[in-house]
Design a protein around this motif. Structure first.
Motif, PDB file in Angstrom:
ATOM      1  N   LEU A  60       0.890  -1.206   0.060  1.00 33.78           N
ATOM      2  CA  LEU A  60      -0.098   0.184   0.157  1.00 33.78           C
ATOM      3  C   LEU A  60       0.738   1.238  -0.093  1.00 33.78           C
ATOM      4  N   THR A  61       2.064   1.195   0.692  1.00 25.82           N
ATOM      5  CA  THR A  61       2.993   2.350   0.861  1.00 25.82           C
ATOM      6  C   THR A  61       4.029   2.515  -0.568  1.00 25.82           C
ATOM      7  N   ASP A  62       3.920   1.556  -1.326  1.00 23.87           N
ATOM      8  CA  ASP A  62       4.702   1.594  -2.306  1.00 23.87           C
ATOM      9  C   ASP A  62       3.992   1.756  -3.789  1.00 23.87           C
ATOM     10  N   HIS A  63       3.471   2.931  -4.154  1.00 23.54           N
ATOM     11  CA  HIS A  63       2.582   3.227  -5.070  1.00 23.54           C
ATOM     12  C   HIS A  63       3.574   3.152  -6.585  1.00 23.54           C
ATOM     13  N   GLY A  64       4.758   3.395  -6.405  1.00 17.90           N
ATOM     14  CA  GLY A  64       5.630   3.460  -7.569  1.00 17.90           C
ATOM     15  C   GLY A  64       5.551   1.863  -7.984  1.00 17.90           C
ATOM     16  N   THR A  65       5.276   0.906  -7.395  1.00 14.15           N
ATOM     17  CA  THR A  65       5.574  -0.458  -7.821  1.00 14.15           C
ATOM     18  C   THR A  65       4.140  -1.080  -7.794  1.00 14.15           C
ATOM     19  N   PHE A  66       3.202  -0.686  -6.991  1.00 16.93           N
ATOM     20  CA  PHE A  66       1.792  -1.426  -7.099  1.00 16.93           C
ATOM     21  C   PHE A  66       0.930  -0.054  -7.286  1.00 16.93           C
ATOM     22  N   CYS A  67       0.800  -0.026  -8.363  1.00 21.02           N
ATOM     23  CA  CYS A  67      -0.158   1.301  -8.953  1.00 21.02           C
ATOM     24  C   CYS A  67      -1.652   1.193  -8.776  1.00 21.02           C
ATOM     25  N   SER A  68      -2.121   2.220  -8.748  1.00 20.31           N
ATOM     26  CA  SER A  68      -3.657   2.331  -8.658  1.00 20.31           C
ATOM     27  C   SER A  68      -4.405   2.835  -9.817  1.00 20.31           C
ATOM     28  N   SER A  69      -3.638   3.213 -10.870  1.00 22.30           N
ATOM     29  CA  SER A  69      -4.230   4.025 -12.136  1.00 22.30           C
ATOM     30  C   SER A  69      -4.795   2.917 -12.941  1.00 22.30           C
ATOM     31  N   ARG A  70      -4.209   1.585 -12.626  1.00 20.30           N
ATOM     32  CA  ARG A  70      -4.921   0.855 -13.692  1.00 20.30           C
ATOM     33  C   ARG A  70      -6.136  -0.007 -13.179  1.00 20.30           C
ATOM     34  N   GLY A  71      -6.605   0.660 -12.018  1.00 25.55           N
ATOM     35  CA  GLY A  71      -7.892   0.289 -11.195  1.00 25.55           C
ATOM     36  C   GLY A  71      -7.652  -0.222  -9.911  1.00 25.55           C
ATOM     37  N   ALA A  72      -8.300  -0.014  -8.808  1.00 27.31           N
ATOM     38  CA  ALA A  72      -8.323  -0.446  -7.660  1.00 27.31           C
ATOM     39  C   ALA A  72      -9.298  -1.643  -7.310  1.00 27.31           C
ATOM     40  N   GLY A  73      -9.834  -2.207  -8.487  1.00 26.18           N
ATOM     41  CA  GLY A  73     -10.398  -3.455  -8.703  1.00 26.18           C
ATOM     42  C   GLY A  73      -9.912  -4.547  -9.574  1.00 26.18           C
ATOM     43  N   LEU A  74     -10.639  -5.720  -9.778  1.00 27.07           N
ATOM     44  CA  LEU A  74     -10.068  -6.553 -10.706  1.00 27.07           C
ATOM     45  C   LEU A  74      -9.887  -6.392 -11.955  1.00 27.07           C
ATOM     46  N   SER A  75     -10.691  -5.205 -12.369  1.00 23.86           N
ATOM     47  CA  SER A  75     -10.590  -5.091 -13.826  1.00 23.86           C
ATOM     48  C   SER A  75      -9.420  -4.110 -14.380  1.00 23.86           C
ATOM     49  N   ASP A  76      -8.565  -4.412 -15.275  1.00 25.78           N
ATOM     50  CA  ASP A  76      -7.274  -3.764 -15.475  1.00 25.78           C
ATOM     51  C   ASP A  76      -7.456  -2.684 -16.678  1.00 25.78           C
ATOM     52  N   PHE A  77      -7.458  -1.201 -16.143  1.00 29.65           N
ATOM     53  CA  PHE A  77      -7.964  -0.293 -17.209  1.00 29.65           C
ATOM     54  C   PHE A  77      -6.926  -0.127 -18.287  1.00 29.65           C
ATOM     55  N   HIS A  78      -5.954  -0.799 -18.298  1.00 30.72           N
ATOM     56  CA  HIS A  78      -5.029  -0.885 -19.784  1.00 30.72           C
ATOM     57  C   HIS A  78      -5.631  -1.983 -20.592  1.00 30.72           C
ATOM     58  N   LYS A  79      -6.647  -2.767 -19.982  1.00 29.35           N
ATOM     59  CA  LYS A  79      -7.166  -3.954 -20.867  1.00 29.35           C
ATOM     60  C   LYS A  79      -8.735  -3.653 -21.051  1.00 29.35           C
ATOM     61  N   GLU A  80      -9.396  -3.022 -20.209  1.00 24.77           N
ATOM     62  CA  GLU A  80     -10.813  -3.013 -20.191  1.00 24.77           C
ATOM     63  C   GLU A  80     -11.154  -1.616 -20.003  1.00 24.77           C
ATOM     64  N   LYS A  81     -12.408  -1.192 -20.431  1.00 28.12           N
ATOM     65  CA  LYS A  81     -12.974   0.242 -20.132  1.00 28.12           C
ATOM     66  C   LYS A  81     -13.833   0.299 -18.872  1.00 28.12           C
ATOM     67  N   PRO A  82     -13.459   1.160 -17.994  1.00 28.63           N
ATOM     68  CA  PRO A  82     -13.993   1.262 -16.777  1.00 28.63           C
ATOM     69  C   PRO A  82     -15.397   1.466 -16.746  1.00 28.63           C
ATOM     70  N   TRP A  83     -16.215   1.212 -15.835  1.00 22.33           N
ATOM     71  CA  TRP A  83     -17.626   1.339 -15.822  1.00 22.33           C
ATOM     72  C   TRP A  83     -18.033   2.903 -15.665  1.00 22.33           C
ATOM     73  N   ARG A  84     -17.098   3.476 -15.147  1.00 22.56           N
ATOM     74  CA  ARG A  84     -17.157   5.078 -15.143  1.00 22.56           C
ATOM     75  C   ARG A  84     -16.070   5.804 -15.306  1.00 22.56           C
ATOM     76  N   PRO A  85     -16.129   7.010 -15.635  1.00 23.50           N
ATOM     77  CA  PRO A  85     -14.633   7.700 -15.257  1.00 23.50           C
ATOM     78  C   PRO A  85     -13.730   7.242 -13.859  1.00 23.50           C
ATOM     79  N   PRO A  86     -12.673   6.756 -14.224  1.00 24.88           N
ATOM     80  CA  PRO A  86     -11.761   6.539 -13.007  1.00 24.88           C
ATOM     81  C   PRO A  86     -11.812   7.493 -12.015  1.00 24.88           C
TER      82      PRO A  86
END
Length: 402
Positions: A60-86
């Motif tokens: 949780l404290t290493d955002h450089g390695t474990f990012c949130s911008s690809r989604g905080a859920g199971l869906s990967d925003f690099h591969k799937e369109k999110p259900w709403r604007p992130p």
């Protein structure tokens, strides 16, 4: 789904954390995950998972390695369109995240939160008087939903009509972090009018001029954020400040009722209310899981996780890890030093609304402890299933005045 053509040097488990049995009672699964190893691979979803406190906290404290911008859920925003604007807060990384987080820190400043105390206390005391006079109430519907859904929307400056949409919206938002299962499908089916009201209520002309929402729009006028970002940040405030607080207060009251020795301690010393809330967050964490995505190959406790992999962090399991909390980790103790729990997250994505949630919980628990000499369950609590949240749809208790 088989792990074909992949090198997995961690225990591989077939467990489904989003099965309704585990969502209702996640603790046996948590123990299984923690004991299997510091990192495991969940074959069903092809994701990595961590359930021990040290690994979850470090991720949780290493955002450089474990990012949130690809989604905080199971869906990967690099591969799937999110259900709403992130979300600009929860699903973003620096430098974009830094700009909006700084603006929100000014909106929800310590001085601002202190300014809510007298108003919030008066509402809490009136509600506690009413509930104690009844002799019994539901900790969810009569207390945990009523109190936050009064004081927080007032603080934001939301219109009074339509506030019943806040909880269905939160159910959708948190279910959407999981797989597309029945829970998510049901939430999506009810979503259209709810989302329309939420978005309309985030606009400048819908908000009271002296609330938190108006201050976010003022930040846009001052150039701290853009005017396009302003309604999205109001929306984030609604996600951060309603459901987790409702679940947190309900979980705390239910746990205190089920542990009469702990209720007696709080009754004897109501100033322990904020510590009781912190311990309840650890003991029965409202937010059970969040995902991250690796930005590079990384080794965690001897296990190599490749770049671009989803990692499921079990916050609720970390909060009961005996390696951190000792052999009585599964016991509620409001005198425990609960600092270090990850119920609000950790690092740059720690919940932006937590100062207000803490204030609400402290005031309503104090008011109840000062008035009720007796509190106990009158029936088993009924689980409220959600892909991310752990709580109750009903938790009836009996109460007697001091």
């Amino acid at each position: 789904m088989p792990t074909l053509n992949r090198k997995i040097d961690a225990p591989v488990l077939d467990a489904d954390p989003f099965d309704e049995t585990h969502l209702a009672d996640p603790y046996p699964l948590h123990e299984l995950l923690r004991e299997a190893g510091p990192v495991v691979f969940l074959e069903r979803y092809q994701v990595w998972a961590m359930a021990r406190h040290d690994e979850v906290h470090a991720s949780l404290t290493d955002h450089g390695t474990f990012c949130s911008s690809r989604g905080a859920g199971l869906s990967d925003f690099h591969k799937e369109k999110p259900w709403r604007p992130p979300s600009l807060l929860l699903e973003a990384d620096p430098p974009d995240h830094t700009v909006v987080r700084t603006a929100m820190g000014k909106v929800i400043s310590p001085r601002t939160v202190r300014g809510f105390r007298d108003t919030f206390r008066a509402v809490a005391e009136d509600l506690a008087d009413e509930l104690v006079a009844r002799g019994g109430f539901d900790a969810v519907t009569d207390l945990a939903e009523r109190y936050p859904l009064k004081v927080f929307p007032d603080a934001v400056g939301l219109p009074s009509e339509g506030r019943e949409n806040l909880l269905p919206y939160g159910a959708l938002a948190f279910n959407a972090f999981g797989p597309r299962n029945t829970l998510l499908e049901d939430a999506l089916a009810k979503a259209a009018p709810v989302q329309e009201w939420i978005w309309a209520s985030c606009q400048r002309d819908a908000l009271a001029p002296d609330g938190l929402g108006a201050r976010i729009w003022e930040a846009a006028d001052n150039g701290e954020i853009t005017h396009e970002q302003a309604p999205m940040l109001v929306r984030s405030l609604l996600s951060a400040g309603v459901d987790t607080t409702v679940y947190g207060i309900a979980n705390t009251v239910q746990a205190l009722a089920a542990n009469p020795d702990q209720w007696a301690r709080l009754r004897e010393k109501p100033s322990l209310a904020r510590f009781a809330f912190d311990e309840a967050l650890r003991y029965e964490s409202p937010v059970q899981t969040f995902f991250r995505t690796t930005t590079r190959d990384v080794e965690v406790s001897g296990v190599r996780i490749p770049e671009g992999e989803k990692v499921l962090l079990f916050l609720g399991a970390a909060n009961r890890d005996p390696r951190k909390w000792g052999p009585d980790a599964d016991r509620m103790d409001i005198t425990r030093r609960a600092a270090g729990h990850v119920a609000f997250g950790m690092g740059i994505h720690q919940c932006v609304g937590q100062p207000i949630a803490r204030l609400e919980a402290e005031l309503v628990l104090t008011a109840l402890a000062e008035r009720a000499g007796h509190l106990e369950p009158t029936a088993d609590p009924v689980p409220k299933l959600n892909n991310t949240l752990k709580g109750w749809s009903s938790a009836p208790v009996s109460v007697r005045a001091t």
